[in-house]
Design a protein around this motif. Sequence first.
Motif, mmCIF file in Angstrom:
data_model
loop_
_atom_site.group_PDB
_atom_site.id
_atom_site.type_symbol
_atom_site.label_atom_id
_atom_site.label_comp_id
_atom_site.label_asym_id
_atom_site.label_seq_id
_atom_site.Cartn_x
_atom_site.Cartn_y
_atom_site.Cartn_z
ATOM 1 N N SER A 33 0.805 -1.221 0.000
ATOM 2 C CA SER A 33 0.000 0.000 0.000
ATOM 3 C C SER A 33 0.838 1.270 0.000
ATOM 4 O O SER A 33 0.348 2.345 -0.337
ATOM 5 C CB SER A 33 -0.922 0.023 1.227
ATOM 6 N N GLY A 34 2.110 1.177 0.422
ATOM 7 C CA GLY A 34 2.980 2.339 0.383
ATOM 8 C C GLY A 34 2.703 3.387 1.441
ATOM 9 O O GLY A 34 3.058 4.554 1.266
ATOM 10 N N GLN A 35 2.099 3.017 2.573
ATOM 11 C CA GLN A 35 1.802 3.995 3.613
ATOM 12 C C GLN A 35 3.067 4.485 4.303
ATOM 13 O O GLN A 35 3.178 5.660 4.634
ATOM 14 C CB GLN A 35 0.827 3.399 4.637
ATOM 15 N N ILE A 36 4.008 3.592 4.537
ATOM 16 C CA ILE A 36 5.247 3.973 5.207
ATOM 17 C C ILE A 36 6.378 4.159 4.206
ATOM 18 O O ILE A 36 7.209 5.058 4.349
ATOM 19 C CB ILE A 36 5.613 2.923 6.281
ATOM 20 N N GLY A 37 6.400 3.335 3.189
ATOM 21 C CA GLY A 37 7.422 3.433 2.163
ATOM 22 C C GLY A 37 6.907 2.821 0.882
ATOM 23 O O GLY A 37 5.748 2.436 0.782
ATOM 24 N N SER A 38 7.772 2.731 -0.110
ATOM 25 C CA SER A 38 7.423 2.144 -1.394
ATOM 26 C C SER A 38 8.160 0.820 -1.540
ATOM 27 O O SER A 38 9.337 0.708 -1.187
ATOM 28 C CB SER A 38 7.816 3.087 -2.533
ATOM 29 N N CYS A 39 7.467 -0.160 -2.085
ATOM 30 C CA CYS A 39 8.035 -1.507 -2.193
ATOM 31 C C CYS A 39 7.804 -2.025 -3.614
ATOM 32 O O CYS A 39 6.700 -1.894 -4.164
ATOM 33 C CB CYS A 39 7.380 -2.425 -1.166
ATOM 34 N N GLN A 121 -3.674 -11.398 9.216
ATOM 35 C CA GLN A 121 -4.004 -10.965 10.566
ATOM 36 C C GLN A 121 -5.488 -11.142 10.880
ATOM 37 O O GLN A 121 -5.849 -11.469 12.006
ATOM 38 C CB GLN A 121 -3.610 -9.497 10.740
ATOM 39 N N LEU A 122 -6.336 -10.929 9.914
ATOM 40 C CA LEU A 122 -7.775 -11.059 10.151
ATOM 41 C C LEU A 122 -8.171 -12.509 10.382
ATOM 42 O O LEU A 122 -8.960 -12.806 11.293
ATOM 43 C CB LEU A 122 -8.553 -10.483 8.968
ATOM 44 N N ALA A 123 -7.646 -13.406 9.572
ATOM 45 C CA ALA A 123 -8.027 -14.806 9.678
ATOM 46 C C ALA A 123 -7.493 -15.450 10.956
ATOM 47 O O ALA A 123 -8.094 -16.380 11.491
ATOM 48 C CB ALA A 123 -7.523 -15.578 8.459
ATOM 49 N N GLY A 124 -6.373 -14.958 11.447
ATOM 50 C CA GLY A 124 -5.772 -15.557 12.629
ATOM 51 C C GLY A 124 -4.828 -16.692 12.256
ATOM 52 O O GLY A 124 -4.705 -17.085 11.093
ATOM 53 N N TYR A 311 -2.196 6.449 13.638
ATOM 54 C CA TYR A 311 -1.258 7.073 12.703
ATOM 55 C C TYR A 311 -1.311 6.488 11.296
ATOM 56 O O TYR A 311 -0.679 7.024 10.384
ATOM 57 C CB TYR A 311 0.162 6.986 13.260
ATOM 58 N N GLY A 312 -2.064 5.400 11.101
ATOM 59 C CA GLY A 312 -2.169 4.814 9.774
ATOM 60 C C GLY A 312 -3.276 5.455 8.953
ATOM 61 O O GLY A 312 -4.166 6.128 9.481
ATOM 62 N N THR A 313 -3.207 5.244 7.645
ATOM 63 C CA THR A 313 -4.260 5.719 6.745
ATOM 64 C C THR A 313 -5.453 4.783 6.842
ATOM 65 O O THR A 313 -5.303 3.573 6.665
ATOM 66 C CB THR A 313 -3.750 5.751 5.299
ATOM 67 N N PRO A 314 -6.658 5.307 7.145
ATOM 68 C CA PRO A 314 -7.826 4.431 7.329
ATOM 69 C C PRO A 314 -8.180 3.655 6.052
ATOM 70 O O PRO A 314 -8.200 4.213 4.958
ATOM 71 C CB PRO A 314 -8.947 5.404 7.702
ATOM 72 N N THR A 315 -8.426 2.368 6.222
ATOM 73 C CA THR A 315 -8.950 1.519 5.151
ATOM 74 C C THR A 315 -9.980 0.577 5.755
ATOM 75 O O THR A 315 -9.995 0.348 6.971
ATOM 76 C CB THR A 315 -7.845 0.681 4.481
ATOM 77 N N GLU A 316 -10.819 0.000 4.902
ATOM 78 C CA GLU A 316 -11.841 -0.919 5.408
ATOM 79 C C GLU A 316 -11.193 -2.145 6.049
ATOM 80 O O GLU A 316 -11.576 -2.564 7.134
ATOM 81 C CB GLU A 316 -12.765 -1.321 4.254
ATOM 82 N N ARG A 317 -10.180 -2.724 5.373
ATOM 83 C CA ARG A 317 -9.508 -3.880 5.960
ATOM 84 C C ARG A 317 -8.771 -3.493 7.234
ATOM 85 O O ARG A 317 -8.774 -4.229 8.226
ATOM 86 C CB ARG A 317 -8.518 -4.500 4.971
ATOM 87 N N GLY A 318 -8.138 -2.316 7.200
ATOM 88 C CA GLY A 318 -7.418 -1.865 8.377
ATOM 89 C C GLY A 318 -8.324 -1.726 9.588
ATOM 90 O O GLY A 318 -7.962 -2.142 10.702
ATOM 91 N N ASP A 319 -9.507 -1.174 9.405
ATOM 92 C CA ASP A 319 -10.439 -1.032 10.517
ATOM 93 C C ASP A 319 -10.829 -2.390 11.085
ATOM 94 O O ASP A 319 -10.867 -2.585 12.311
ATOM 95 C CB ASP A 319 -11.688 -0.279 10.063
ATOM 96 N N ARG A 320 -11.123 -3.323 10.212
ATOM 97 C CA ARG A 320 -11.483 -4.674 10.675
ATOM 98 C C ARG A 320 -10.317 -5.325 11.402
ATOM 99 O O ARG A 320 -10.495 -6.002 12.422
ATOM 100 C CB ARG A 320 -11.926 -5.524 9.497
ATOM 101 N N MET A 321 -9.115 -5.120 10.884
ATOM 102 C CA MET A 321 -7.934 -5.698 11.508
ATOM 103 C C MET A 321 -7.699 -5.113 12.896
ATOM 104 O O MET A 321 -7.466 -5.846 13.872
ATOM 105 C CB MET A 321 -6.710 -5.457 10.627
ATOM 106 N N PHE A 322 -7.764 -3.784 13.032
ATOM 107 C CA PHE A 322 -7.527 -3.164 14.328
ATOM 108 C C PHE A 322 -8.578 -3.584 15.349
ATOM 109 O O PHE A 322 -8.257 -3.792 16.530
ATOM 110 C CB PHE A 322 -7.486 -1.644 14.182
#
Length: 342
Positions: A33-39, A121-124, A311-322
């Motif tokens: 996603s490139g939130q912290i850096g580019s890969c 992370q979501l699946a466990g 501090y992260g950029t909100p996303t639908e998956r991110g919200d579910r993960m957190f």
Amino acid sequence: MRVIDTADGLTPEALGEVLGVPVTAVRWERVGSGQIGSCYRLRLDCADGVRRRLVAKLAAEDEGARAFLWPVYRAEVAFYRDLAATVKVRTPRCHYGAISADHTRFVLLLDDLHPAVQGDQLAGCAPDRAAAAVANLAGLHGPRWCDPTLLDVPWLKPVGAEDAAQLGEVFGPAVDTFVERFAGRLDDRDARTLREAADAIAAWVVGRPDVFGLVHGDYRLDNLLFGDDGRVTAVDWQTIGLGHPLRDLAYFLGTSLLPDDRAARERDLVGVYHAELERHGVTGYGLDACFDDYRFAALQGPLITVLGCAYGTPTERGDRMFLAMAARSCAAIRALGTLDLI
């Protein structure tokens, strides 16, 4: 050393220079996603006829983000440069690393571990995979366990009283924001546990200082790659630091296993980790003490979850993960009686 600043800089000439092997062609595709850096995933054709697969990590494209994120860039490059060879944790091989003087630009060229699969992370995590992950984690902690020379590494800084007080001032409001953001989706019990954790965090983060070592800081499924041979490789070393090593173990088990799986298997999994510590030379640290420290360390779960969300950029998956990580780690804190140990 040469710092490749952008994807356009990933040319055959530049890569050949830093790798010391003539490169005739390169193809790349962006990953993540490139939130912290580019890969970028690279395919290199080399003059010796060998095709190489590498991953290039670069700084974020946004200059403002670079100015904010330079500490994590410095940490990851320095981990591969200064520490990776001194521990036994499995990581991608680093073929080249360089960072600018102001730490806002960097490049890492790492092995592409395809076909290893990233954890979810979501699946466990299934308990058998968790056993391999905690054994690998002991390879980070064991070789430098309570090593006083770590205190001489200039970019590693143990948390002091002033840092702890500042963390308390930041974490409390972050918890309030988290609870408000997920109102109606966050269980009331978990909201109470998060607020109790916020009250205790300043004392907790400097607690039990007699045991210290390297801490990955974000050792969880999304930062682990699982190979067909069952081996686990840890990536994303931006949060490496000094602290109580059991924080990594408690964080992994508390956020990556479903609560019922954790409750049923955590003593066995702590036992696997402890046996690996001993294999790496740790002495004078019994299994009972290890499990007690594991209980104490469980606040790492809400700490990283809440701050990561803040501090992260909100996303639908991110919200579910957190939300999943918060629920799992809060359940662990209550079951283990962590707050009673602080």
